[in-house]
Scaffold this motif. Structure first.
Motif, mmCIF file in Angstrom:
data_model
loop_
_atom_site.group_PDB
_atom_site.id
_atom_site.type_symbol
_atom_site.label_atom_id
_atom_site.label_comp_id
_atom_site.label_asym_id
_atom_site.label_seq_id
_atom_site.Cartn_x
_atom_site.Cartn_y
_atom_site.Cartn_z
ATOM 1 N N ARG A 25 -1.488 -1.650 -1.153
ATOM 2 C CA ARG A 25 -0.798 -1.400 0.238
ATOM 3 C C ARG A 25 -1.617 -1.804 1.214
ATOM 4 N NH1 ARG A 25 1.375 4.914 0.331
ATOM 5 N NH2 ARG A 25 1.831 4.079 3.296
ATOM 6 N N LEU A 26 -2.710 -0.885 0.346
ATOM 7 C CA LEU A 26 -4.049 -1.333 1.548
ATOM 8 C C LEU A 26 -5.080 -2.485 1.806
ATOM 9 C CD1 LEU A 26 -6.735 1.676 0.519
ATOM 10 C CD2 LEU A 26 -5.303 1.082 2.814
ATOM 11 N N GLY A 27 -4.162 -3.562 1.167
ATOM 12 C CA GLY A 27 -4.745 -4.779 1.511
ATOM 13 C C GLY A 27 -3.003 -5.227 2.482
ATOM 14 N N HIS A 28 -2.425 -4.906 1.994
ATOM 15 C CA HIS A 28 -0.737 -5.508 2.387
ATOM 16 C C HIS A 28 -1.575 -6.165 3.724
ATOM 17 C CE1 HIS A 28 3.344 -5.779 2.865
ATOM 18 N NE2 HIS A 28 3.188 -7.107 3.199
ATOM 19 N N ARG A 29 -1.096 -6.896 4.646
ATOM 20 C CA ARG A 29 -1.357 -7.349 5.686
ATOM 21 C C ARG A 29 0.227 -8.032 6.560
ATOM 22 N NH1 ARG A 29 -6.565 -7.471 6.099
ATOM 23 N NH2 ARG A 29 -6.094 -9.444 5.988
ATOM 24 N N LEU A 32 -4.492 6.811 3.074
ATOM 25 C CA LEU A 32 -5.012 6.128 1.731
ATOM 26 C C LEU A 32 -6.756 4.872 2.340
ATOM 27 C CD1 LEU A 32 -1.902 4.312 0.557
ATOM 28 C CD2 LEU A 32 -3.644 5.692 -0.958
ATOM 29 N N LEU A 40 -11.343 -5.780 3.788
ATOM 30 C CA LEU A 40 -9.826 -5.744 3.929
ATOM 31 C C LEU A 40 -9.211 -5.263 5.460
ATOM 32 C CD1 LEU A 40 -8.166 -3.570 0.772
ATOM 33 C CD2 LEU A 40 -9.538 -5.987 0.975
ATOM 34 N N ARG A 85 -5.298 -8.166 -4.330
ATOM 35 C CA ARG A 85 -5.072 -7.164 -3.425
ATOM 36 C C ARG A 85 -5.835 -8.112 -2.112
ATOM 37 N NH1 ARG A 85 -9.501 -2.719 -2.849
ATOM 38 N NH2 ARG A 85 -11.048 -4.169 -2.695
ATOM 39 N N GLU A 114 -1.872 1.235 -4.478
ATOM 40 C CA GLU A 114 -1.437 2.111 -3.271
ATOM 41 C C GLU A 114 -3.727 0.954 -3.080
ATOM 42 O OE1 GLU A 114 -1.409 7.159 -3.415
ATOM 43 O OE2 GLU A 114 -3.507 5.960 -4.492
ATOM 44 N N ARG A 120 -0.995 5.743 5.266
ATOM 45 C CA ARG A 120 -1.800 4.371 5.415
ATOM 46 C C ARG A 120 -3.242 4.856 5.421
ATOM 47 N NH1 ARG A 120 -1.905 -1.274 4.378
ATOM 48 N NH2 ARG A 120 -3.857 -1.977 5.478
#
Lengths: 655, 239
Positions: free
Chosen positions: B105-109, A184, A199, B147, B102, A181
């Protein structure tokens, strides 16, 4: 053929160093958008710290004023020494990011280049301040017993170890950037900082982490690689940084794998040059090694057109103001008269300091034209000066061409080289051009200045420059029995005056306005009917001419010159002090001369304080001042003075 | 979860702009849970500036912005996002070099449900391993929304959802905002050029003209009173 195989394998160690430094540069760039010219200096500092710990257990502190070292008793064991050294590297990386590049993250490329030069100068000066003898031979760390690969092919194995470490590092970095992560997020922030923030990612924290990681890589390289050759302050900067930049460029400052492969290849091919010299009659004996990375950089940037990926940050282009100088003839005349009078009145030490200042002002003027007006960065200004210096020796000593003509011809030779360097500048700009000029400067230094055919043998102390003489008047600095002669000072002051007036007029002329237009926006300038290519070439030529004049003055001042007179480090300090003075104005160049190392400001301070400061301390102060200037006030001292004048004016108290 | 007097977003007396020059003046605005609010107005009215200031990407010149009851600190703008604010930027803010997966995935929290975010955009599922830069405009906008939802936001800012998209895609995407607000209780603040479609799906609307609120009313009232809208867009003399 086994000979070539031998040298190729032997070069794997140097190649691995280049590859690892290249990957560290990529890491820094991807993490923060900074091309860190001080990267080699970080490796150097950590290598010296490690040496200090291992040799006598002392931990050396890099801050003036604090105790120089913490006595750790006897020599330290390997593992704690390496842990402390790498922790030092991490701390250094974090400090440099937090105090230098974080505040600069929205600044234009010039400020970032200049700040990294400031860090480089400060760290190298600190090495020289803290270590009495700076040429060291550290003990081997990696196993180096010879290994036989084939019949007739036996090489030491430390190179392989290093290459193995480099390849492992490449795979590790690739995996981190591909799968974690953190990786990325770093890639994301590099592409679009705003998007990353929305984000919940912090581009700042990511940059700090990448800087820290890159500094640890640099530290490890410093420790592992310094036993390969002798450790000296400029080792990682002069020998490895330029090829590492080349490797990183071939990897487009993006790919760790390509950078690693390119670095290994450069190091191994360089190594075979030893054999090529033997086998190929026309192969140059000197400089081919440094020429290769230069060609790689020019090839990658200019021919393939691969340049640094732009970073999606919100850049505020805040270029230094380039005001029209308002000095009147009377003021100039007064300054001239005062300087000339000073040469007759002041004692010898002052005269030398004044000379240093005046010549530095000439060199700074050359950067006012190129960087201040045209907005292009050159890290090779001293190379132009050197070309002129050695050409002067040829013209005046061998060919007996008389005084005002010989130095002018010499400066014209420098002009021709300026045009040559200006050619890549037609396609490459900003930070990319800084890299090209750095590599070009190193190549000229190695290829030309170190070649005895052009520059005389080192044993002979370099080449001789005959004294200037005009209408039967001897303008030399020293004549039998008379040292520090004022006549020489008058000559230098006159030259500076002519150049000052010329650059002031340039700023007022159409050509100067064209340069400023190109600096602001090349496309807009072209749309307004300005020939951008011609403007750039003319600016490079003029700048090189002025630098060339400075180079001839250096030659006349010292009487003999060698490659050391015009080194890489000198190029960087010229840029540093020019920026401190104020890169975009004539007044700034004069201030740059005054505050330069060994110049009138430091000499006066010394006289007043009554205590000798060393050249290295002055350089350290210069480096720190440069960083502070880049961060706090990109307009330099001249800009600050202008501002305070302007604010006084606004308060209704005109000067 | 604390009580913020009902409002997820409370903007009061906000002056927002660039380099100290205000573009938006004296703005008061609220968004409550499950509510869809439209921010309308002609070009240059200050809609995007308002959104950027709310999410801390631009420092406010005066006034206050409270997201989930806490003031926004522009020096730590990423923290607002972590608290539960999602902002779909005007140009989508996607990372084109990364794959769709990807990006998500970066937005996932936190405990957010990635699959549920994708449920709204079934068209994305077969494209997850494609680079975001290679998706079509509509797919990119879906990815940007997905996202944003992947972080289970409590407040969602969407800037120009319809920018550069075919009308038929806008017709399916805009009503989704309503559905999302209804399903998840997320408050939505929408900047939109397609006035009528925006009014159809929103509860309330503000019309910004020259940086000031010209009209603030319930959306169905604005649909009935087109004259109010036309005056605010075109000026008093237009009729």
């Amino acid at each position: 053929m086994t000979d070539y195989a031998f040298y190729l394998l032997l070069g794997s160690g140097a190649g691995a160093v280049i590859a690892m430094l290249g990957m560290g540069l990529v890491l820094t760039y991807r993490g923060s958008g900074v091309v860190n010219f001080a990267y080699g200096a970080i490796a150097t500092w950590v290598a010296y710290v490690f040496y200090g710990l291992r040799a006598d257990g002392d931990y050396v502190l890099p801050f003036p004023g604090l105790p120089e070292r913490i006595d750790g008793g006897d020599e330290m064991a390997f593992v704690p020494a390496i842990a402390i050294s790498l922790a030092t590297a991490a701390a250094l990386g974090l400090l440099v990011y937090a105090f230098v590049f974080r505040p600069l993250r929205l600044a234009p490329a010039l400020a970032k280049v200049v700040a990294s030069v400031g860090v480089l100068v400060a760290v190298l000066a600190m090495v020289q301040l803290r270590f009495e003898s700076t040429i060291l031979s550290p003990a081997k760390i990696l196993p180096s017993e010879p290994v036989t690969i084939a019949r007739d092919l036996t090489v030491p194995r430390d190179g392989f170890w290093l290459a193995g470490i480099a390849i492992t590092l490449a795979i590790a970095l690739w995996a981190v950037y591909r799968f974690t992560r953190f990786g990325l997020a770093t890639r994301a922030a590099a592409e679009d900082e705003r998007g990353a923030i929305t984000l919940g990612l912090s581009p700042d924290a990511l940059a700090a982490l990448n800087w820290t990681a890159a500094a640890v890589v640099a530290g490890a390289v410093g420790i592992l690689a310094s036993p390969l050759t002798q450790l000296s302050p400029l080792l990682f900067t002069a020998l490895y940084l330029v090829p590492a930049l080349g490797a990183a460029l071939i990897g487009r400052f993006t790919s760790f794998g390509v950078t690693c492969a390119a670095g290994l290849a450069i190091g191994m091919v360089q190594s075979t040059f030893v054999q090529l010299q033997v086998d190929v009659s026309w192969w140059p004996e000197i400089g081919a090694r440094e020429g290769l990375p230069f060609l790689a950089i020019v090839g990658a940037l200019v021919l393939l057109g691969s340049r640094l990926p732009t970073r999606g940050s919100i850049e505020i282009a805040r270029l230094p103001r380039a005001p029209i100088a308002r000095a009147r003839a009377a003021e100039l005349g007064l300054g001239y008269a005062a300087t000339v009078a000073a040469f007759f009145i002041l004692p010898g030490g002052w005269r030398i300091a004044l000379l240093t200042s005046l010549i530095a002002a000439v060199l700074a003027l050359s950067l006012v034209v190129l960087t201040g007006f045209l907005g292009q960065i050159s890290l090779a200004q001293m190379a132009f000066a050197g070309i002129a210096g050695f050409a002067l020796a040829r013209f005046a000593d061998d060919m007996r061409i008389p005084f005002p003509i010989a130095p002018l011809l010499a400066a014209l030779v420098a002009t021709a080289f300026g045009l040559l360097v200006g050619l890549p500048a037609l396609r490459v700009r900003g930070i990319n051009l800084a890299i090209v000029t750095l590599a070009g400067g190193v190549a000229i230094q190695e290829f030309v200045f170190k070649n005895p055919d052009y520059t005389g043998s080192i044993a002979g102390g370099g080449v001789r420059i005959p004294k200037p003489e005009l209408f039967g008047i001897d303008l030399g600095l020293t004549v039998k029995g008379a040292l520090f002669r004022p006549a020489f000072g008058v000559m230098v002051t006159t030259v500076l005056l002519v150049l000052v007036v010329a650059v002031m007029n340039l700023r007022r002329a159409t050509l100067g306005r064209r340069m400023l237009a190109v600096r602001a926006n090349e496309r807009a300038a072209a749309a307004a009917g300005i020939d951008v290519a011609r403007t750039k070439l003319v600016a490079f030529a003029l700048s090189a001419f002025v630098a060339g004049v400075g180079g001839t003055l250096i030659g006349y001042r010292f009487g003999t010159i060698s490659d050391a007179s015009y080194g890489l480090f000198a190029s960087l300090t010229v840029l540093a002090f020019a920026y401190i003075g104020g890169i975009a104005s004539v007044g700034g160049a004069l201030i740059a001369g005054a505050v330069t190392s060994g110049g009138i400001f430091f000499f006066a301070t010394q006289e007043i304080v009554g205590r000798g400061s060393s050249a290295n301390l002055e350089l350290f102060i210069g480096g720190v001042a440069l960083v502070a200037m880049a961060v706090l006030n990109p307009e330099g001292i001249a800009g600050a003075l202008r501002q305070s004048r302007a604010s006084r004016f606004l308060e209704g108290r005109p000067r | 979860m604390t009580d913020h007097g009902g409002a997820l977003l409370k903007v009061s007396g906000l002056d927002a702009g660039y380099l100290g020059v205000p573009v938006v003046r004296g703005l008061d605005l609220t968004v409550g849970p499950g509510e869809v609010v439209a921010l309308l107005g002609p070009n240059g009215a200050g809609k995007t500036t308002t959104l950027l200031t709310i999410s801390g990407l631009l420092p406010a010149i005066a006034g206050s912005v409270k997201v989930l009851g806490e003031p926004v600190n522009p020096r730590r703008a990423h923290r607002v996002a972590r608290r539960g604010l999602a902002h779909v930027l005007e140009r989508r803010g996607l990372f084109y070099g990364l794959t769709a997966r990807e990006n998500l995935r970066l937005g996932h929290r936190g405990g957010a449900d990635l699959a549920r975010a994708l449920d709204y955009f079934p068209a994305l599922v077969p494209l997850l391993d494609r680079q975001a830069g290679l998706l079509s405009g509509g797919e990119q906008q879906m990815l940007a929304l997905a996202r944003a939802l992947a972080g289970a936001p409590r407040l969602l800012l969407v800037d120009e959802l319809s920018l550069g998209l075919a009308p038929i895609i806008v017709e399916t995407l805009l009503p989704l905002m309503r559905t999302i607000a209804h399903d998840t209780g997320t408050g939505v603040l929408l900047v939109e050029q397609h006035v009528h479609q925006a009014l159809e799906i929103s509860d309330r609307a503000y019309v910004l003209v020259h940086g000031e609120v010209a009209v603030a009313a319930a959306s169905d009232e604005l649909v009935r009173r087109r004259d109010m809208l036309e005056v605010s867009y075109l000026g008093e003399n237009a009729l």
